[in-house]
Design a protein around this motif. Sequence first.
Motif, PDB file in Angstrom:
ATOM      1  N   THR A  12      17.433   0.511  10.500  1.00 40.63           N
ATOM      2  CA  THR A  12      16.411  -0.439  10.951  1.00 40.63           C
ATOM      3  C   THR A  12      15.087   0.275  11.187  1.00 40.63           C
ATOM      4  OG1 THR A  12      18.109  -1.790  12.009  1.00 40.63           O
ATOM      5  CG2 THR A  12      15.846  -2.154  12.707  1.00 40.63           C
ATOM      6  N   ARG A  13      15.145   1.416  11.854  1.00 40.57           N
ATOM      7  CA  ARG A  13      13.914   2.181  12.124  1.00 40.57           C
ATOM      8  C   ARG A  13      13.295   2.689  10.827  1.00 40.57           C
ATOM      9  NH1 ARG A  13       9.355   2.821  14.440  1.00 40.57           N
ATOM     10  NH2 ARG A  13       8.773   4.964  14.868  1.00 40.57           N
ATOM     11  N   ALA A  14      14.119   3.148   9.894  1.00 40.56           N
ATOM     12  CA  ALA A  14      13.607   3.633   8.618  1.00 40.56           C
ATOM     13  C   ALA A  14      12.929   2.505   7.849  1.00 40.56           C
ATOM     14  CB  ALA A  14      14.740   4.244   7.797  1.00 40.56           C
ATOM     15  N   ALA A  15      13.508   1.330   7.880  1.00 40.63           N
ATOM     16  CA  ALA A  15      12.895   0.186   7.195  1.00 40.63           C
ATOM     17  C   ALA A  15      11.563  -0.178   7.857  1.00 40.63           C
ATOM     18  CB  ALA A  15      13.849  -1.005   7.212  1.00 40.63           C
ATOM     19  N   ASP A  16      11.505  -0.118   9.184  1.00 37.70           N
ATOM     20  CA  ASP A  16      10.247  -0.392   9.891  1.00 37.70           C
ATOM     21  C   ASP A  16       9.172   0.628   9.513  1.00 37.70           C
ATOM     22  OD1 ASP A  16      11.389  -2.551  11.159  1.00 37.70           O
ATOM     23  OD2 ASP A  16      11.779  -1.468  13.039  1.00 37.70           O
ATOM     24  N   LEU A  17       9.551   1.890   9.444  1.00 36.48           N
ATOM     25  CA  LEU A  17       8.583   2.931   9.084  1.00 36.48           C
ATOM     26  C   LEU A  17       8.097   2.772   7.655  1.00 36.48           C
ATOM     27  CD1 LEU A  17      10.139   6.064  10.794  1.00 36.48           C
ATOM     28  CD2 LEU A  17       8.059   4.861  11.442  1.00 36.48           C
ATOM     29  N   ARG A  18       8.999   2.409   6.746  1.00 34.47           N
ATOM     30  CA  ARG A  18       8.584   2.177   5.351  1.00 34.47           C
ATOM     31  C   ARG A  18       7.612   1.009   5.263  1.00 34.47           C
ATOM     32  NH1 ARG A  18      14.162   2.756   4.284  1.00 34.47           N
ATOM     33  NH2 ARG A  18      14.602   4.894   3.683  1.00 34.47           N
ATOM     34  N   ALA A  19       7.884  -0.063   5.997  1.00 35.85           N
ATOM     35  CA  ALA A  19       6.996  -1.221   5.995  1.00 35.85           C
ATOM     36  C   ALA A  19       5.631  -0.865   6.569  1.00 35.85           C
ATOM     37  CB  ALA A  19       7.620  -2.359   6.787  1.00 35.85           C
ATOM     38  N   GLU A  20       5.629  -0.056   7.623  1.00 34.61           N
ATOM     39  CA  GLU A  20       4.367   0.374   8.224  1.00 34.61           C
ATOM     40  C   GLU A  20       3.573   1.254   7.260  1.00 34.61           C
ATOM     41  OE1 GLU A  20       3.105   2.852  12.192  1.00 34.61           O
ATOM     42  OE2 GLU A  20       4.945   1.657  12.250  1.00 34.61           O
ATOM     43  N   ALA A  21       4.260   2.132   6.545  1.00 35.36           N
ATOM     44  CA  ALA A  21       3.588   2.995   5.571  1.00 35.36           C
ATOM     45  C   ALA A  21       3.028   2.174   4.418  1.00 35.36           C
ATOM     46  CB  ALA A  21       4.559   4.046   5.045  1.00 35.36           C
ATOM     47  N   ASP A  22       3.769   1.184   3.962  1.00 33.07           N
ATOM     48  CA  ASP A  22       3.265   0.314   2.896  1.00 33.07           C
ATOM     49  C   ASP A  22       2.031  -0.456   3.344  1.00 33.07           C
ATOM     50  OD1 ASP A  22       5.220   1.141   1.140  1.00 33.07           O
ATOM     51  OD2 ASP A  22       6.560  -0.550   1.581  1.00 33.07           O
ATOM     52  N   ALA A  23       2.052  -0.955   4.574  1.00 33.42           N
ATOM     53  CA  ALA A  23       0.891  -1.677   5.103  1.00 33.42           C
ATOM     54  C   ALA A  23      -0.318  -0.756   5.198  1.00 33.42           C
ATOM     55  CB  ALA A  23       1.219  -2.262   6.471  1.00 33.42           C
ATOM     56  N   TYR A  24      -0.100   0.487   5.606  1.00 29.36           N
ATOM     57  CA  TYR A  24      -1.204   1.452   5.691  1.00 29.36           C
ATOM     58  C   TYR A  24      -1.767   1.750   4.307  1.00 29.36           C
ATOM     59  CZ  TYR A  24      -3.802   5.703   6.611  1.00 29.36           C
ATOM     60  OH  TYR A  24      -4.796   6.646   6.675  1.00 29.36           O
ATOM     61  N   ARG A  25      -0.880   1.939   3.314  1.00 28.79           N
ATOM     62  CA  ARG A  25      -1.348   2.193   1.944  1.00 28.79           C
ATOM     63  C   ARG A  25      -2.164   1.030   1.414  1.00 28.79           C
ATOM     64  NH1 ARG A  25       3.935   3.290   0.633  1.00 28.79           N
ATOM     65  NH2 ARG A  25       4.460   5.301   1.465  1.00 28.79           N
ATOM     66  N   LEU A  26      -1.722  -0.187   1.681  1.00 28.95           N
ATOM     67  CA  LEU A  26      -2.472  -1.356   1.228  1.00 28.95           C
ATOM     68  C   LEU A  26      -3.827  -1.444   1.920  1.00 28.95           C
ATOM     69  CD1 LEU A  26       0.340  -4.046   1.060  1.00 28.95           C
ATOM     70  CD2 LEU A  26      -0.890  -3.024  -0.863  1.00 28.95           C
ATOM     71  N   ALA A  27      -3.868  -1.114   3.194  1.00 30.11           N
ATOM     72  CA  ALA A  27      -5.127  -1.164   3.934  1.00 30.11           C
ATOM     73  C   ALA A  27      -6.109  -0.121   3.421  1.00 30.11           C
ATOM     74  CB  ALA A  27      -4.869  -0.966   5.421  1.00 30.11           C
ATOM     75  N   THR A  28      -5.634   1.077   3.123  1.00 27.67           N
ATOM     76  CA  THR A  28      -6.541   2.105   2.615  1.00 27.67           C
ATOM     77  C   THR A  28      -6.953   1.822   1.184  1.00 27.67           C
ATOM     78  OG1 THR A  28      -4.670   3.499   2.016  1.00 27.67           O
ATOM     79  CG2 THR A  28      -5.700   3.920   4.144  1.00 27.67           C
ATOM     80  N   ALA A  29      -6.092   1.195   0.399  1.00 27.21           N
ATOM     81  CA  ALA A  29      -6.450   0.851  -0.976  1.00 27.21           C
ATOM     82  C   ALA A  29      -7.540  -0.220  -0.987  1.00 27.21           C
ATOM     83  CB  ALA A  29      -5.229   0.369  -1.747  1.00 27.21           C
ATOM     84  N   ALA A  30      -7.558  -1.082   0.014  1.00 27.77           N
ATOM     85  CA  ALA A  30      -8.573  -2.130   0.086  1.00 27.77           C
ATOM     86  C   ALA A  30      -9.946  -1.550   0.420  1.00 27.77           C
ATOM     87  CB  ALA A  30      -8.181  -3.163   1.133  1.00 27.77           C
ATOM     88  N   LYS A  31     -10.000  -0.362   0.997  1.00 30.74           N
ATOM     89  CA  LYS A  31     -11.265   0.259   1.383  1.00 30.74           C
ATOM     90  C   LYS A  31     -11.854   1.137   0.287  1.00 30.74           C
ATOM     91  CE  LYS A  31     -10.168   0.414   6.274  1.00 30.74           C
ATOM     92  NZ  LYS A  31     -10.005   1.271   7.443  1.00 30.74           N
ATOM     93  N   GLN A  32     -11.288   1.189  -0.875  1.00 25.35           N
ATOM     94  CA  GLN A  32     -11.738   2.082  -1.940  1.00 25.35           C
ATOM     95  C   GLN A  32     -13.187   1.870  -2.366  1.00 25.35           C
ATOM     96  OE1 GLN A  32     -10.535   4.790  -3.053  1.00 25.35           O
ATOM     97  NE2 GLN A  32      -8.696   4.599  -1.822  1.00 25.35           N
ATOM     98  N   PRO A  33     -13.742   0.657  -2.410  1.00 23.79           N
ATOM     99  CA  PRO A  33     -15.148   0.530  -2.820  1.00 23.79           C
ATOM    100  C   PRO A  33     -16.100   1.323  -1.935  1.00 23.79           C
ATOM    101  CG  PRO A  33     -14.112  -1.610  -2.840  1.00 23.79           C
ATOM    102  CD  PRO A  33     -13.123  -0.649  -2.247  1.00 23.79           C
TER     103      PRO A  33
END
Length: 60
Positions: A12-33
């Motif tokens: 459960t904790r590993a799945a939460d951490l993976r989801a958090e990492a994916d959300a962070y990657r998406l947030a940083t990808a949105a800031k690329q411009p």
Amino acid sequence: MHYDTYLAQHRTRAADLRAEADAYRLATAAKQPYAIRTRLGWTLVEVGLRLASPGPAFAH
């Protein structure tokens, strides 16, 4: 506690951490411009600092 309980908590904790990492990657990808604007800004700062600093002193 039984080891199955620990394993379930770990999964459960590993799945939460993976989801958090994916959300962070998406947030940083949105800031690329802004990445280009940031690099340009720091390049202008560096050029300004080089122009403002005194040149090397030559011994006569």
